[in-house]
Scaffold this motif. Structure first.
Motif, short mmCIF file in Angstrom:
data_model
loop_
_atom_site.label_atom_id
_atom_site.label_comp_id
_atom_site.label_asym_id
_atom_site.label_seq_id
_atom_site.Cartn_x
_atom_site.Cartn_y
_atom_site.Cartn_z
N MET A 1 8.68 -15.03 1.93
CA MET A 1 7.98 -14.76 0.69
C MET A 1 7.80 -13.26 0.57
O MET A 1 7.29 -12.60 1.46
CB MET A 1 6.65 -15.48 0.72
N LYS A 2 8.21 -12.73 -0.53
CA LYS A 2 8.18 -11.28 -0.75
C LYS A 2 6.98 -10.90 -1.61
O LYS A 2 6.73 -11.51 -2.64
CB LYS A 2 9.47 -10.86 -1.43
N LYS A 3 6.28 -9.90 -1.19
CA LYS A 3 5.18 -9.36 -1.98
C LYS A 3 5.70 -8.17 -2.76
O LYS A 3 6.35 -7.29 -2.19
CB LYS A 3 4.04 -8.92 -1.08
N THR A 4 5.47 -8.14 -4.05
CA THR A 4 5.91 -7.00 -4.84
C THR A 4 4.92 -5.86 -4.68
O THR A 4 3.71 -6.05 -4.69
CB THR A 4 6.02 -7.37 -6.33
N HIS A 5 5.45 -4.69 -4.47
CA HIS A 5 4.63 -3.50 -4.28
C HIS A 5 4.57 -2.71 -5.57
O HIS A 5 5.53 -2.67 -6.33
CB HIS A 5 5.24 -2.59 -3.20
N VAL A 6 3.45 -2.08 -5.78
CA VAL A 6 3.28 -1.14 -6.88
C VAL A 6 2.87 0.18 -6.25
O VAL A 6 1.91 0.23 -5.48
CB VAL A 6 2.21 -1.64 -7.88
N GLU A 7 3.62 1.23 -6.55
CA GLU A 7 3.40 2.51 -5.88
C GLU A 7 1.97 3.01 -6.05
O GLU A 7 1.34 3.42 -5.08
CB GLU A 7 4.39 3.54 -6.43
N ASN A 8 1.44 2.96 -7.25
CA ASN A 8 0.09 3.48 -7.49
C ASN A 8 -0.97 2.71 -6.71
O ASN A 8 -1.91 3.30 -6.19
CB ASN A 8 -0.24 3.45 -8.99
N ASN A 9 -0.83 1.40 -6.63
CA ASN A 9 -1.79 0.60 -5.88
C ASN A 9 -1.75 0.94 -4.39
O ASN A 9 -2.80 1.03 -3.75
CB ASN A 9 -1.53 -0.89 -6.07
N ASP A 10 -0.56 1.12 -3.85
CA ASP A 10 -0.44 1.47 -2.44
C ASP A 10 -1.01 2.85 -2.15
O ASP A 10 -1.69 3.05 -1.16
CB ASP A 10 1.02 1.40 -1.98
N VAL A 11 -0.75 3.80 -3.03
CA VAL A 11 -1.27 5.16 -2.84
C VAL A 11 -2.80 5.16 -2.90
O VAL A 11 -3.47 5.78 -2.07
CB VAL A 11 -0.68 6.13 -3.88
N GLN A 12 -3.37 4.44 -3.86
CA GLN A 12 -4.83 4.37 -3.97
C GLN A 12 -5.44 3.69 -2.76
O GLN A 12 -6.49 4.11 -2.26
CB GLN A 12 -5.22 3.64 -5.24
N SER A 13 -4.80 2.64 -2.26
CA SER A 13 -5.28 1.95 -1.08
C SER A 13 -5.27 2.86 0.15
O SER A 13 -6.22 2.88 0.92
CB SER A 13 -4.43 0.71 -0.83
N LEU A 14 -4.20 3.62 0.31
CA LEU A 14 -4.12 4.55 1.44
C LEU A 14 -5.12 5.70 1.30
O LEU A 14 -5.67 6.18 2.29
CB LEU A 14 -2.71 5.11 1.57
N ALA A 15 -5.38 6.14 0.07
CA ALA A 15 -6.33 7.22 -0.15
C ALA A 15 -7.76 6.78 0.20
O ALA A 15 -8.55 7.57 0.72
CB ALA A 15 -6.26 7.69 -1.59
N VAL A 36 -5.70 4.61 14.60
CA VAL A 36 -5.27 3.23 14.81
C VAL A 36 -5.00 2.65 13.42
O VAL A 36 -5.91 2.51 12.61
CB VAL A 36 -6.35 2.41 15.54
N ILE A 37 -3.73 2.33 13.17
CA ILE A 37 -3.32 1.87 11.85
C ILE A 37 -2.79 0.45 11.97
O ILE A 37 -1.99 0.14 12.85
CB ILE A 37 -2.26 2.81 11.26
N GLY A 38 -3.22 -0.41 11.05
CA GLY A 38 -2.82 -1.81 11.07
C GLY A 38 -1.44 -2.05 10.46
O GLY A 38 -0.83 -1.16 9.87
N ILE A 39 -0.97 -3.27 10.60
CA ILE A 39 0.37 -3.62 10.17
C ILE A 39 0.53 -3.55 8.64
O ILE A 39 1.58 -3.15 8.14
CB ILE A 39 0.76 -5.03 10.71
N LYS A 40 -0.49 -3.90 7.89
CA LYS A 40 -0.39 -3.83 6.43
C LYS A 40 -0.32 -2.38 5.95
O LYS A 40 0.43 -2.06 5.03
CB LYS A 40 -1.56 -4.54 5.76
N THR A 41 -1.09 -1.52 6.60
CA THR A 41 -1.05 -0.10 6.24
C THR A 41 0.31 0.49 6.58
O THR A 41 0.87 1.27 5.81
CB THR A 41 -2.17 0.66 6.96
N TRP A 42 0.88 0.12 7.74
CA TRP A 42 2.22 0.60 8.09
C TRP A 42 3.25 0.10 7.09
O TRP A 42 4.21 0.79 6.77
CB TRP A 42 2.62 0.17 9.50
N GLY A 43 3.06 -1.11 6.57
CA GLY A 43 3.97 -1.63 5.56
C GLY A 43 3.92 -0.82 4.28
O GLY A 43 4.95 -0.54 3.66
#
Length: 58
Positions: A1-15, A36-43
């Motif tokens: 199952m593939k999760k669609t990524h949105v660049e802005n959402n990922d950038v805001q989450s990392l910020a 210490v970075i989790g697997i979702k953040t590395w994704g």
């Protein structure tokens, strides 16, 4: 199952995450070596670096 990524959402989450520094003007991600970075953040980092042209600095 593939999760669609949105660049802005990922950038805001990392910020919001204190372990990853984001410079949106230069498209640069800065990660501390001792963080210490989790697997979702590395994704999210992997998606931005390999598919969206962002750079990562350790």
């Amino acid at each position: 199952m593939k999760k669609t990524h949105v660049e802005n959402n990922d950038v805001q989450s990392l910020a919001r995450n204190g372990r990853v520094g984001v410079n949106a003007d230069k498209k640069m991600l800065r990660v501390s070596k001792n963080a210490v970075i989790g697997i979702k953040t590395w994704g999210k980092i992997d998606y931005l670096v390999n598919h969206r042209g962002w750079a990562m600095e350790l």
